[in-house]
Scaffold this motif. Structure first.
Motif, PDB file in Angstrom:
ATOM      1  N   CYS A   1      -0.771  -8.838   0.351  1.00 31.41           N
ATOM      2  CA  CYS A   1       0.558  -8.645   0.303  1.00 31.41           C
ATOM      3  C   CYS A   1       0.886  -7.043   0.325  1.00 31.41           C
ATOM      4  CB  CYS A   1       1.422  -9.572   0.648  1.00 31.41           C
ATOM      5  SG  CYS A   1       1.269 -11.531   1.390  1.00 31.41           S
ATOM      6  N   ILE A   2       0.349  -6.992  -1.414  1.00 32.70           N
ATOM      7  CA  ILE A   2       0.880  -6.176  -2.173  1.00 32.70           C
ATOM      8  C   ILE A   2       0.214  -4.744  -1.092  1.00 32.70           C
ATOM      9  CG2 ILE A   2      -0.351  -4.874  -3.765  1.00 32.70           C
ATOM     10  CD1 ILE A   2      -0.679  -7.550  -5.543  1.00 32.70           C
ATOM     11  N   SER A   3      -0.833  -4.810  -1.246  1.00 28.63           N
ATOM     12  CA  SER A   3      -1.726  -3.848  -0.267  1.00 28.63           C
ATOM     13  C   SER A   3      -0.733  -3.230   1.027  1.00 28.63           C
ATOM     14  CB  SER A   3      -3.277  -3.553   0.283  1.00 28.63           C
ATOM     15  OG  SER A   3      -3.850  -3.857  -0.499  1.00 28.63           O
TER      16      SER A   3
ATOM     17  N   ASN B   1      -3.225 -10.027  -2.515  1.00 32.18           N
ATOM     18  CA  ASN B   1      -3.712  -8.607  -2.769  1.00 32.18           C
ATOM     19  C   ASN B   1      -3.404  -7.572  -1.447  1.00 32.18           C
ATOM     20  OD1 ASN B   1      -5.104  -6.791  -4.319  1.00 32.18           O
ATOM     21  ND2 ASN B   1      -6.550  -6.847  -2.506  1.00 32.18           N
TER      22      ASN B   1
ATOM     23  N   ASN C   1       6.128   0.936   1.558  1.00 32.13           N
ATOM     24  CA  ASN C   1       5.974   2.004   1.017  1.00 32.13           C
ATOM     25  C   ASN C   1       5.562   3.619   0.622  1.00 32.13           C
ATOM     26  OD1 ASN C   1       7.526  -0.235  -0.192  1.00 32.13           O
ATOM     27  ND2 ASN C   1       6.598   0.061  -1.777  1.00 32.13           N
ATOM     28  N   ASP C   2       4.592   3.396   1.295  1.00 25.21           N
ATOM     29  CA  ASP C   2       4.275   4.806   1.697  1.00 25.21           C
ATOM     30  C   ASP C   2       4.838   5.263   2.749  1.00 25.21           C
ATOM     31  OD1 ASP C   2       2.727   4.997  -1.208  1.00 25.21           O
ATOM     32  OD2 ASP C   2       0.639   4.268  -0.089  1.00 25.21           O
TER      33      ASP C   2
ATOM     34  N   LEU D   1       2.964  -4.251   1.386  1.00 21.77           N
ATOM     35  CA  LEU D   1       4.008  -3.423   0.528  1.00 21.77           C
ATOM     36  C   LEU D   1       3.668  -1.970  -0.064  1.00 21.77           C
ATOM     37  CD1 LEU D   1       5.109  -6.446  -1.887  1.00 21.77           C
ATOM     38  CD2 LEU D   1       6.162  -5.407   0.409  1.00 21.77           C
ATOM     39  N   VAL D   2       2.538  -1.582  -0.366  1.00 20.26           N
ATOM     40  CA  VAL D   2       1.782   0.132  -0.578  1.00 20.26           C
ATOM     41  C   VAL D   2       2.492   0.402   0.313  1.00 20.26           C
ATOM     42  CG1 VAL D   2       0.811   1.275  -2.309  1.00 20.26           C
ATOM     43  CG2 VAL D   2       1.049  -0.920  -3.077  1.00 20.26           C
ATOM     44  N   ALA D   3       1.248   0.213   1.901  1.00 20.60           N
ATOM     45  CA  ALA D   3       1.257   1.155   2.728  1.00 20.60           C
ATOM     46  C   ALA D   3       2.799   1.495   3.555  1.00 20.60           C
ATOM     47  CB  ALA D   3       0.660   0.200   3.681  1.00 20.60           C
TER      48      ALA D   3
ATOM     49  N   GLN E   1       8.195   6.491   2.405  1.00 20.84           N
ATOM     50  CA  GLN E   1       8.132   7.650   1.835  1.00 20.84           C
ATOM     51  C   GLN E   1       8.398   8.726   2.741  1.00 20.84           C
ATOM     52  OE1 GLN E   1       9.396   8.179  -1.115  1.00 20.84           O
ATOM     53  NE2 GLN E   1       9.578  10.122  -0.808  1.00 20.84           N
TER      54      GLN E   1
END
Length: 237
Positions: A64-66, A62, A72-73, A68-70, A76
């Motif tokens: 790691c997912i956070s 979880n 990606n943000d 990755l999302v951060a 972006q």
């Protein structure tokens, strides 16, 4: 050891078919059963409850997912900033082009105004000179007309046959020698000087302007000037 898990089936131990997989061998990094820990291949290994390890790995995943999302943000955000930079560059470029065109148009208008002013001065000088010459032409035509009448009178006097009648012809004053000499010399009318027609005084050298135009360039960026100034200060220190 474990056997492959079928859909809807709880994982069972391959070595002990009646035992569920309920612990995790930390040493071997594989799930196993309690019997394997007590009597089997993992009796000398470090183990932990499967649920605890699962929750820990799930938490790590979880995180790691956070991450990755951060990430990606952030990517972006960078993309948006780059797109904004591209738009700003295009807008600033168009503004710079408009300003450059306006400055050159103003310079062209100034040159055109100056050209018209100089042309008017040439025209005035032309009018003054040609007006003066036309005045002389009129004076010389008048003198020519008088001289022609004098010639005509003299010819008529020459046609007199009687010597006694010659002095009484009424033309003695007209045909006086001084007057004839004066008429033959064209009188005392003005004449134009050599080179009167020249307009060389109205020649303009544009070499310095041409050189200035060829040397036109954009001003160096302020940050570049500050950078070089900083380097000079460091050298002086």
């Amino acid at each position: 050891s474990s056997r492959p898990l079928k859909k809807g089936e709880h994982p069972m131990c391959k070595e002990h078919e009646d035992e569920r997989i309920n612990i995790y061998c930390v040493t071997c990094e594989v799930p196993t059963c309690s019997m394997c820990k007590v009597f089997g291949a993992h009796k000398d290994c470090e183990v932990a409850p499967l649920q605890t390890v699962f929750q820990g790995q799930k938490t790590e995943l979880n995180n790691c997912i956070s991450m990755l999302v951060a990430g990606n943000d952030r990517i972006q955000t960078i993309i948006s900033q780059l797109e904004d930079s591209c738009r700003s560059t295009e807008e600033n470029s168009e503004a710079a082009k408009r300003e450059l065109c306006a400055r050159f148009d103003a310079l062209a208008a100034l040159l055109e105004e100056k050209k018209l002013e100089l042309l008017q001065r040439i025209t005035r000088e032309q009018d003054d000179k040609t007006g003066f010459v036309h005045g002389l032409i009129c004076q010389y035509k008048e003198q020519l007309e008088k001289s022609s009448r004098l010639v005509e009178t003299a010819i008529q006097a020459m046609e007199e046959t009687g010597g006694a009648a010659f002095p009484r012809g009424g033309n003695t004053a007209v045909l006086s020698l001084p007057r004839i000499v004066e008429a033959s010399k064209g009188g005392k009318l003005e004449k134009i000087e050599h080179g009167y027609e020249s307009m060389d005084a109205f020649s303009v050298s544009l070499d310095h302007l041409t050189e200035a135009v060829c040397a036109l360039d954009f001003n160096p960026a302020e940050e570049d000037e500050e950078y070089f100034d900083g380097e000079e200060e460091e050298v002086e220190e």
